[in-house]
Write an enzyme that holds these catalytic residues in place. Structure first.
Site, mmCIF file in Angstrom:
data_model
loop_
_atom_site.group_PDB
_atom_site.id
_atom_site.type_symbol
_atom_site.label_atom_id
_atom_site.label_comp_id
_atom_site.label_asym_id
_atom_site.label_seq_id
_atom_site.Cartn_x
_atom_site.Cartn_y
_atom_site.Cartn_z
ATOM 1 N N TYR A 439 -1.749 0.319 -7.456
ATOM 2 C CA TYR A 439 -0.491 1.049 -7.723
ATOM 3 C C TYR A 439 -0.719 2.455 -8.268
ATOM 4 O O TYR A 439 -1.824 2.829 -8.576
ATOM 5 C CB TYR A 439 0.501 0.240 -8.538
ATOM 6 C CG TYR A 439 0.178 -0.260 -9.922
ATOM 7 C CD1 TYR A 439 -0.862 0.221 -10.691
ATOM 8 C CD2 TYR A 439 1.006 -1.242 -10.482
ATOM 9 C CE1 TYR A 439 -1.080 -0.258 -11.966
ATOM 10 C CE2 TYR A 439 0.791 -1.725 -11.763
ATOM 11 C CZ TYR A 439 -0.261 -1.229 -12.499
ATOM 12 O OH TYR A 439 -0.463 -1.700 -13.757
ATOM 13 N N GLU A 440 0.343 3.219 -8.287
ATOM 14 C CA GLU A 440 0.289 4.665 -8.586
ATOM 15 C C GLU A 440 -0.639 5.402 -7.629
ATOM 16 O O GLU A 440 -1.327 6.339 -8.026
ATOM 17 C CB GLU A 440 -0.166 4.919 -10.033
ATOM 18 C CG GLU A 440 0.634 4.224 -11.094
ATOM 19 C CD GLU A 440 2.098 4.592 -11.091
ATOM 20 O OE1 GLU A 440 2.432 5.663 -10.572
ATOM 21 O OE2 GLU A 440 2.904 3.795 -11.569
ATOM 22 N N GLY A 441 -0.612 4.998 -6.375
ATOM 23 C CA GLY A 441 -1.503 5.593 -5.376
ATOM 24 C C GLY A 441 -2.773 4.771 -5.296
ATOM 25 O O GLY A 441 -3.531 4.706 -6.263
#
Lengths: 596, 596
Positions: A439-441
């Site tokens: 997550y978050e890229g």
């Protein structure tokens, strides 16, 4: 039973000895920050995380969150823990005093975050997301919006989210479909569906402030037509308290591999009232303020889980009796030796230790840059710090989470079959740590950010924010024989990094796919060299202090042993990564899509 | 939804083209084995695993096993699937015709096993453990015991277990406490508690035949005082059918990270009636017959999960639309390109592919040795084959399961957030694959077996069973320009392996801890070179056939691309491993136990 004691001695080492916390007092608003004050904060955080959050980690995993008719309940005890967290002031700790925060610098607060993640990663996401939303709103919102929403968020009475992902798009937000229609009164009507919204709905706070990416009617196509909106669960009444329910609902939560006590929600916006944050169509810029901060925090999650897993592995390796030392029985009075005597078990523990302490040191270096960027009175320092944060953010995010997952798996391996069952709580670390790589890229996206954006921006200026201090450190210590075993490997791997950087810069310019094919290996190479730089610096301090440290000498001796292990056993990976990078994209790209 | 199609084309390539299945007919009892017959078996297995086992994989994981009052129920559908499996003759496929088996050679059956593991790892453990127990009993049991118990086990009506681990001992079986008291009638009374017993209790078969390690009253201390016993759940009545219940009970099942549909049981023996298998105090020898076979099978589990995870990743990478190719839009008519166009996604897919196909090829090489050891009429071939099996068993077990876990994680990473939730079923592959690195001897124990036992036994003869053919292959092809890109890297990494071997042999002799500290890195180094050998051999075949292969040319082209990817991108790890090995044990062993 999970075990965890905050590694306060090492945290103080990183903060005070390695990164010179005394210098923090030169920053705006930090004049009264003292080592004593910092140590006091760390001790309070240690106490809170060890006694309140840790006991809920395994039970929260087992119970998970509950969804019924749009309502989400967190696991037993989470609500009380959150209240205690808020009342102790932890929500406000790192926020701007202008909105009720305590203004603790990132250099200190990242260590608190680490403790939270070690003791209860799922719990940490609730205040963590709020802080990210706070940052975006504070940087880009109108004064009116900030005054209306920030104080309660800083206090922790209201929580925040970031609503980006939709079922058909995550990485490629240019595809998103949620729409915002101006209502003529300064507000907007937001309609659309979002998924994977951490803390999207729960029972911990009175209100939830969603930051939502959506398109205005006149928006250009793609990523340049996205705007950011504040859309609360409850609108405020005349007194600023939660009033009428807004058109925001939760239609379900995900069943996940881990972080089960964190509610991952599907959120529907149905003509929900919202307000624009920042300029129209510039939502990505505002969201990135939040995302960059979140990315460093996600790296801290990897570090936090690694520390907890390391401690669990050590505890078991000391207690579990199997076999005898290859050098002859070490504990002949016991039926067998504890497994910590076995070289292969030590290999796992030392690997975990070297990665964990290395990441903590690097995190401190980046946190200092976050503070300088935000609070230095000197423009030159602010710019240099901004460069370092920009460069190191994808590295901290991807490297720390990859290593966190590796360390969690080493802990399970140390436990053997007992690591695979629920009882000891170590397999939870593997399941929890896994999300941080995504997550978050995803970590692949971080690598592309590094080679595609950070490497080339401002004619390579961000790169110099790392290369220059490393070169200077190597030059300054090249002749020091006491450091030869550390400076030598660092210099060699740094040379490899320079070669790889030049190679990718040249070939990536000619063909972006060349950079893309090299990206992940390059990020790891870069990250390992950065840890090598930290380990060499730590070794230098340890060499200087070990003879006069008295009772603390063992601490510095351990630093030297671990530094040596890192240089000899882990840093050599850089050579293999460079070989892979150098080979180019051909074999990666040659296979026809239909031939897989 | 999980997807899986048995990779029949590649399996035929490995069996017929790479390892020359025609030679199998020279083995005892295999005179009628033909390529057509083999292909027919593989197709039947593909059909069964794809249509019967695969649909139960995710549901079995979700539901898990149920325990109540000593009774274990497998998840819905498992009983019917098991009946169908047995009726189709799969239990008997690889067993001795003397006991009702079909005598299929390992070369073929390992591929069937791979399919079972790809489609439903948990299910595969039930017949898998039975086959292991069959092997130990067949090799070491008295004729009377064999006649009484083997036919029903071969038929699959009764299942088997291996009861080794106790709460306080797993790796170090010398500590075990279960006792066996002779009853004067040729039987023994067995009392003790075992844990982690796969298929220890369940509802799939009429009876369960436990092979139990226990101590006789006069047993010497430690590992040399352990005997093996056959202890059934139900004693046989006069007609050989299950009669009175024996003193065997299940007191619970474990809650595990994965393989949830496999019942992992705590089994209590309370004055249970049992019979000695083999000689008194020689139980470990008999158990190792079972364990060695199981270790190759556990390696196959890693391979099987890797294949399923790879296929899942490919399916998603073709279907998920995000972003545009760095070389310009590939599918301008769609809102975005499928993610398979991105170099970093391809890196993950190619890595998964290169490891998976490489492991399949190496598994075939070892399976051939299993067959030759068992069935060759030529003593010299049998001995050579035994050496190869002994040497390669720990490598297959540890390398394949480590790579299986890596590939499963690459699949999750390819899915991004969608990989972390239950829906697509890929996170299950990570959780399921994780156990294979642990059970049947942790991968660290495999590495110690390799450096401590296999390397030095018979004056290094087992090592030569690998070194000689690789050297011969390199020599024979060194001048072939078409193969230069494959032979060069193979020769280089092989040289590294030779150096590392000499280094460990010399230093390990002087100090066993030196070998222990190098073991895991050495096993991986060895395994990667072994895969390199397979890839070079596959490349040679592909080079020879691609131009005349017609419609099949693309298959051989893909082999060449993948071989090149392996040589350029994965094999260079060997250099880093050698650096770590060469550094010696000092930094691994220096830290005081109390300093961790």
């Amino acid at each position: 039973m999970q075990v965890y004691k905050a590694p306060l001695r090492d945290m103080r080492f990183v903060l005070h000895e390695l990164h010179g916390s005394a210098e923090l007092t030169a920053l705006e608003g930090q004049g009264e920050l003292s080592a004593d004050l910092i140590d006091d904060v760390l001790e309070q955080a240690a106490n809170f995380t060890e006694t309140v959050l840790l006991p809920l980690n395994a039970s929260g995993d087992l119970e998970g969150c509950h969804y019924e008719n749009g309502v989400v309940r967190t696991p037993q005890g989470f609500r009380q823990a959150y209240d205690a967290f808020r009342e102790a002031g932890w929500n406000a700790a790192a926020s701007d005093p202008a909105y009720g925060g305590q203004g603790l610098p990132a250099s200190v607060y990242k260590l608190v975050e680490e403790m939270i993640c070690s003791s209860n990663l799922s719990f940490g996401l609730y205040p963590g997301l709020t802080h990210g939303a706070y940052l975006a709103l504070r940087s880009h919102g109108s004064q009116e919006l900030k005054d209306a929403w920030l104080p309660k968020m800083v206090e922790g009475r209201w929580s925040g989210t970031m609503c980006l992902t939709e079922p058909h798009c995550g990485t490629d937000l240019g595809l998103l479909r949620t729409r915002a229609i101006p209502q003529g009164d300064g507000s907007y009507s937001i309609t659309g569906s979002k998924i994977f919204i951490s803390a999207g709905e729960h029972d911990l706070t009175e209100n939830i402030v969603h930051l939502v990416l959506a398109r205005l009617p006149d928006a250009p196509k793609g990523i340049k037509g996205i705007s950011l909106f504040l859309v609360p669960k409850f609108l405020q009444d005349a007194d600023g308290n939660p009033g009428p329910r807004n058109g925001v609902s939760c239609s379900g939560i995900e069943h996940k591999m881990g972080i089960k006590a964190s509610a991952t929600c599907q959120i529907n916006f149905d003509a929900a009232k919202g307000w624009l944050i920042g300029e129209p169509h510039k939502g990505m810029r505002a969201m990135f303020t939040m995302m960059n901060s979140e990315r460093v925090s996600v790296g801290t999650q990897g570090l936090g889980v690694a520390e907890a897993a390391y401690q669990a592995a050590v505890a078991y390796a000391r207690e579990r009796l199997q076999g005898r030392s290859l050098a002859g029985a070490k504990y002949p009075d016991r039926p067998a030796d504890p497994i910590i005597v076995h070289p292969d078990v030590r290999r796992m523990l030392m690997t975990a230790r070297a990665y964990t302490e290395g990441c903590r040191a690097l995190c401190g270096w980046v946190a200092r840059a976050l503070d300088e960027h935000e609070l230095s009175p000197d423009q030159q320092i602010r710019t240099a710090a901004e460069d370092r944060v920009a460069l190191m953010t994808p590295i901290v995010k991807a490297l720390f989470t990859d290593l966190g997952f590796e360390v969690a798996n080493l802990a399970v391996q140390t436990y053997g079959g007992h690591g695979y069952i629920r009882e000891h709580g170590v397999e939870q670390y593997v399941r929890d740590a896994r999300i941080a790589q995504i997550y978050e890229g995803t970590n692949g996206v971080q690598a592309l950010d590094l080679v595609g954006r950070k490497m080339s921006s401002n004619f390579g200026r961000p790169l110099r924010s790392f290369f220059h201090p490393v070169l200077a450190f190597i030059d300054a210590n090249l002749e020091d024989e006491a450091l030869a075993d550390f400076i030598g490997p660092l210099a060699k791997s740094f040379g490899t990094l320079q070669q790889a950087t030049a190679h990718i810069a040249a070939n990536g310019l000619r063909d972006p796919e060349e950079a893309g094919a090299a990206a992940t290996d390059y990020l790891r190479l870069f990250g390992l060299v950065a840890l090598g730089y930290m380990w060499a610096r730590m070794a230098k301090i340890a060499v200087g202090k070990r003879e006069t440290a008295g009772a603390d000498a063992a601490f510095y001796e351990a630093k030297l042993v671990t530094a040596r292990f890192y240089m000899e056993r882990l840093l050599p990976q850089t050579g293999a990564l460079w070989s892979a990078i150098r080979s180019g994209k051909a074999s990666t790209m040659a296979l026809g899509e239909d031939r897989f």
